[in-house]
Design a protein around this motif. Sequence first.
Motif, PDB file in Angstrom:
ATOM      1  N   ALA A   1      21.555  33.214  61.189  1.00 30.55           N
ATOM      2  CA  ALA A   1      21.970  34.391  62.486  1.00 30.55           C
ATOM      3  C   ALA A   1      23.172  33.690  63.268  1.00 30.55           C
ATOM      4  CB  ALA A   1      21.071  35.275  61.833  1.00 30.55           C
TER       5      ALA A   1
ATOM      6  N   HIS B   1      25.386  37.643  60.471  1.00 28.53           N
ATOM      7  CA  HIS B   1      24.093  36.955  59.340  1.00 28.53           C
ATOM      8  C   HIS B   1      25.148  38.059  58.125  1.00 28.53           C
ATOM      9  CE1 HIS B   1      21.053  36.124  56.558  1.00 28.53           C
ATOM     10  NE2 HIS B   1      20.772  36.893  56.115  1.00 28.53           N
TER      11      HIS B   1
ATOM     12  N   ILE C   1      24.272  39.027  66.888  1.00 31.36           N
ATOM     13  CA  ILE C   1      24.137  38.170  65.840  1.00 31.36           C
ATOM     14  C   ILE C   1      24.247  38.707  64.268  1.00 31.36           C
ATOM     15  CG2 ILE C   1      21.377  37.859  65.077  1.00 31.36           C
ATOM     16  CD1 ILE C   1      21.583  36.205  67.675  1.00 31.36           C
TER      17      ILE C   1
ATOM     18  N   SER D   1      14.482  41.609  63.533  1.00 32.20           N
ATOM     19  CA  SER D   1      15.433  42.298  64.647  1.00 32.20           C
ATOM     20  C   SER D   1      15.683  43.549  63.593  1.00 32.20           C
ATOM     21  CB  SER D   1      17.129  41.110  65.124  1.00 32.20           C
ATOM     22  OG  SER D   1      17.234  40.860  63.590  1.00 32.20           O
TER      23      SER D   1
ATOM     24  N   HIS E   1      14.669  37.084  63.531  1.00 32.05           N
ATOM     25  CA  HIS E   1      16.208  37.686  62.721  1.00 32.05           C
ATOM     26  C   HIS E   1      15.335  38.664  61.691  1.00 32.05           C
ATOM     27  CE1 HIS E   1      18.852  34.203  65.024  1.00 32.05           C
ATOM     28  NE2 HIS E   1      18.432  35.886  65.046  1.00 32.05           N
TER      29      HIS E   1
ATOM     30  N   THR F   1      16.171  39.837  56.870  1.00 28.94           N
ATOM     31  CA  THR F   1      18.117  39.633  57.273  1.00 28.94           C
ATOM     32  C   THR F   1      18.730  40.398  56.707  1.00 28.94           C
ATOM     33  OG1 THR F   1      16.036  37.848  58.386  1.00 28.94           O
ATOM     34  CG2 THR F   1      18.828  38.604  59.228  1.00 28.94           C
TER      35      THR F   1
END
Lengths: 373, 95
Positions: free
Chosen positions: B4, B49, B47, A201, A198, A146
């Motif tokens: 996130a 992060h 999203i 993702s 995440h 991430t």
Amino acid sequence: MKYLDEFRDPELAGRLFAEIERITTRPADRPWAIMEVCGGQTHSIIRNGIDQLLPEGIELIHGPGCPVCVTPLGVIDKALEIASRPEVIFCSFGDMLRVPGSHRDLFRVRSEGGDVRVVYSPLDALDLAEDNPDRQVVFFAIGFETTAPANAMAVHQAAQRGIDNFSVLVSHVLVPPAIEAIASSPTSRVDGFLAAGHVCSVMGTNQYDPLVEEWSVPIVVTGFEPLDVLEGIRRVVAQLEEGRSELENAYPRVVSAAGNVAAQAMVEDVFEVCDRQWRGIGEIPVSGWRLSQRYREFDAEVRFDVIRIDSPESELCRSGEVLQGLIKPNQCEAFGTTCNPRNPLGATMVSSEGACAAYYQYRRLDGQAVSVG
Amino acid sequence: MCLAVPGKIIDIRDERGTRMATIDFDGISKDICLAYLPDIEVGDYAIVHVGFAISKIDEASARETLAMFRDLGILEEELGQETAEGIEAQEGAAS
């Protein structure tokens, strides 16, 4: 807030709990063991009391998915050594400052005069380097898949903008090799995995197909809100009860099969795969990223000559067993006594995503919640 | 640190060749990098992060998931009722 409140709806949570209850046939003494890999999910589970509301035939095992917790002691000691140098501005995400090294932590270095700063984004560290050309700015680049695209971008831009007083101390880790290490371990009790939404993702769900195939284990890509976590659990249990082992995506509003291709391309340019030590677990082959040859000039380990630092871990801390799901945090003798967030023996007690810290914060001192929220 | 969170894109601009944006996290705004979401537009949710938007949130998919949660158990309730009615009917016929 949109996309948060709807996925915290108590009425829908009740429906999911009821459905999980309905499909679970396992007894309390032989529960389905489901591991949530990501520390963010561990936090959500403990904070919302999800593990206590599930049927007794389901046990949640907290996995190693907290990057702060698995950063090896030797790397922390390298960070402390670099941060102590007078010419250095040492930048880090906030979680790392209280992680104990062999003798001290980054907060201590700061109180002793070191210039240690918390940044929100690695690009903030890069701007600091540009604004302070007579100083060396070092960024502590840790994290899972991430975080890697953000850290990669900082290095890429440093090269592009010619900012040569910037470097990174890299300790990146990868999720699939960790799942493989757990799934292949003879001591593992894990029947199914909630994969970290995440991470997926960025990397896509495709990466997990080989794991499902090789280890015949259900893997469900799962989000972080209470309803997301419950849906992940529901799908793993449904697979286990029906004797299936498949890859499913329970977080499709955010995760696709291919992932974020632009982010993957940047990571591939800046980093290369390497073997990596995980704190409390040991070395896992091809489980990390380091700077690729092209960007090696930005490697803080080389620039500050700390490659040789290596440190043995505390014998008292059982975080390795916690990270592998072999014990719960409150089964460790030191939990809440000699080890607490103010005086942590290991990183799992430090990070908000660490299982020990979550248990401590939400008062799971003896396996019973005293008060939640 | 793997946190996130979703936010709404308020404006998009170019800074030194990099796509950047202001994003709103329920009242708190932050500058973030959009380099990894070249197609995202103002008004979309992402999203975010450590200062980077990593994934656009798919509105239709979010709605589908919520609708599925709302439907959970309803089928069983209906089937359960039918089965109960069926049993009653059978019992009625037998008596």
